[in-house]
Design an enzyme around this catalytic site. Structure first.
Site, mmCIF file in Angstrom:
data_model
loop_
_atom_site.group_PDB
_atom_site.id
_atom_site.type_symbol
_atom_site.label_atom_id
_atom_site.label_comp_id
_atom_site.label_asym_id
_atom_site.label_seq_id
_atom_site.Cartn_x
_atom_site.Cartn_y
_atom_site.Cartn_z
ATOM 1 N N LYS A 45 0.861 -1.188 0.000
ATOM 2 C CA LYS A 45 0.000 0.000 0.000
ATOM 3 C C LYS A 45 0.893 1.231 0.000
ATOM 4 O O LYS A 45 1.998 1.211 0.582
ATOM 5 C CB LYS A 45 -0.858 -0.010 1.284
ATOM 6 C CG LYS A 45 -1.649 1.260 1.516
ATOM 7 C CD LYS A 45 -2.736 1.482 0.476
ATOM 8 C CE LYS A 45 -3.434 2.825 0.687
ATOM 9 N NZ LYS A 45 -4.413 3.092 -0.413
ATOM 10 N N CYS A 129 -2.410 9.865 -6.370
ATOM 11 C CA CYS A 129 -3.525 9.596 -5.471
ATOM 12 C C CYS A 129 -4.539 10.738 -5.603
ATOM 13 O O CYS A 129 -4.198 11.902 -5.391
ATOM 14 C CB CYS A 129 -3.086 9.488 -4.016
ATOM 15 S SG CYS A 129 -4.506 9.231 -2.921
HETATM 16 O O1 LIG Z 1 -3.342 6.392 -5.292
HETATM 17 C C1 LIG Z 1 -4.437 6.047 -4.821
HETATM 18 N N1 LIG Z 1 -5.429 5.701 -5.666
HETATM 19 C C2 LIG Z 1 -6.661 5.396 -5.234
HETATM 20 O O2 LIG Z 1 -7.567 5.162 -6.061
HETATM 21 N N2 LIG Z 1 -6.919 5.361 -3.884
HETATM 22 C C3 LIG Z 1 -5.851 5.397 -2.960
HETATM 23 C C4 LIG Z 1 -6.240 6.037 -1.645
HETATM 24 O O3 LIG Z 1 -7.214 6.799 -1.608
HETATM 25 O O4 LIG Z 1 -5.498 5.793 -0.686
HETATM 26 N N3 LIG Z 1 -4.665 6.000 -3.491
#
Ligand SMILES: O=C1NC(=O)NC(C(=O)O)N1
Length: 311
Positions: A45, A129
């Site tokens: 993540k 993001c």
């Molecule tokens: O880079 C991102 N893309 C997304 O679609 N969602 C996540 C997030 O919101 O953490 N981050």
């Protein structure tokens, strides 16, 4: 026997499929599950400097065609994903850490701490993001992207790639490619979710997620044509030593085949991983092998980037 083996950031992957950063890769248990699956690599993540709760729930919603999310970068903080690296190595597959600092200083600090660390195979710098309120996507600001990459490449030795937002206007592809050509990036991951979509529950006559009045990143079936176009464009614009990683709308072997035809060296699965769990990698890999066998392709390079145009 058809081979799905490929190389990303100088690392050999036994399978060209792995997880997109985001779904089911925030905790050690989730990362272990990816490590134990047929995924060819493990990707964390997106990490921030400190642990982060993210946006208020409900912040993820699954539809028949895909998903909408406004997670807001909930994660354990980059030190957690650095500590996990020695455990990741036990799965005998590359371990990539995604980084999404909340500002340039955070990105530089995190990447300086990760650079050169054993068992961190590569870094995926998230420039896209769409869900941190008040934070614009760096990937849509070409000069800021250049400034950030200049700061990053002063300190990084670990192979580094970027996670890009989708682009829709051809000059924008050229402008971003012109920035990327000036740096020794190892790969480009196309695409992140299509930012700020809206999904409605017509019974409740309401949005379906809480953050940002219901606006969130769109994933799944509808974004595949955009993902394919972004993979194809950056494949044609950048040197062939920059691997293009396809992400967006992959839920079958045929979807992977399409991304590789466009030039992808490997692909990431997001929404479908969230829906199906880590068993999706074995299923999709088997479907891809079936398709390749039927077409007489023994490996990925036999058809990578060979999408034809109509003369
Ligand atoms: O880079 C991102 N893309 C997304 O679609 N969602 C996540 C997030 O919101 O953490 N981050």
């Amino acid at each position: 026997e058809t081979s799905l083996a490929t190389v990303v950031a100088g690392c050999p992957l036994s399978s060209c499929l792995y997880n997109a950063s985001g779904p089911l890769c925030t905790t050690a248990a989730e990362l272990d599950a990816v490590g134990s699956s047929e995924a060819g690599a493990i990707l964390s993540k997106s990490a921030t400097l400190e642990k982060r709760q993210g946006n208020p729930s409900p912040r993820y919603f699954e539809t028949t065609w895909g998903s909408i999310n406004s997670m807001g970068l909930p994660n354990e903080g980059y030190r957690y994903y650095l500590d996990y690296a020695k455990r990741a190595a036990t799965f005998n597959k590359p371990y990539f850490i995604s980084v999404s600092g909340l500002g340039f200083e955070d990105n530089v600090a995190i990447i300086r701490a990760l650079s050169g660390q054993e068992h961190v195979s590569a870094i995926e710098l998230n420039l896209s993001c769409p869900n941190v309120p008040g934070k614009p996507q760096t990937g849509y600001d070409f000069e800021q992207s250049r400034v950030l990459l200049e700061m990053i490449f002063e300190h990084v030795t670990t192979p580094l790639g970027v996670k890009l937002p989708p682009y829709f206007d051809l000059p924008h592809f050229e402008m971003m490619a012109a920035v990327l050509r000036d740096f020794p990036i190892a790969f480009v991951t196309c695409i992140n979710s299509i930012g700020n979509g809206l999904v409605i529950d017509t019974d409740q006559e309401s949005v379906v997620i809480k953050p940002k009045s219901g606006f969130g990143g769109i994933g799944g079936d509808f974004i595949k044509p955009t993902a394919l176009a972004n993979v194809r464009k950056f494949y044609t614009l950048l040197d062939k030593d920059v691997a293009i990683i396809g992400c967006g709308g992959i839920k079958s072997g045929m979807d992977v085949f399409e991304h590789i035809l466009c030039g992808a060296s490997a692909v990431q699965v997001g929404t479908q991983l969230m829906r199906e769990g880590v068993g999706c990698f074995a299923r999709i890999a088997a479907e891809l092998r079936e398709i390749m066998g039927g077409k007489g392709y023994r490996d990925i390079d036999s058809f990578k980037g060979k999408l034809k145009t109509l003369e």
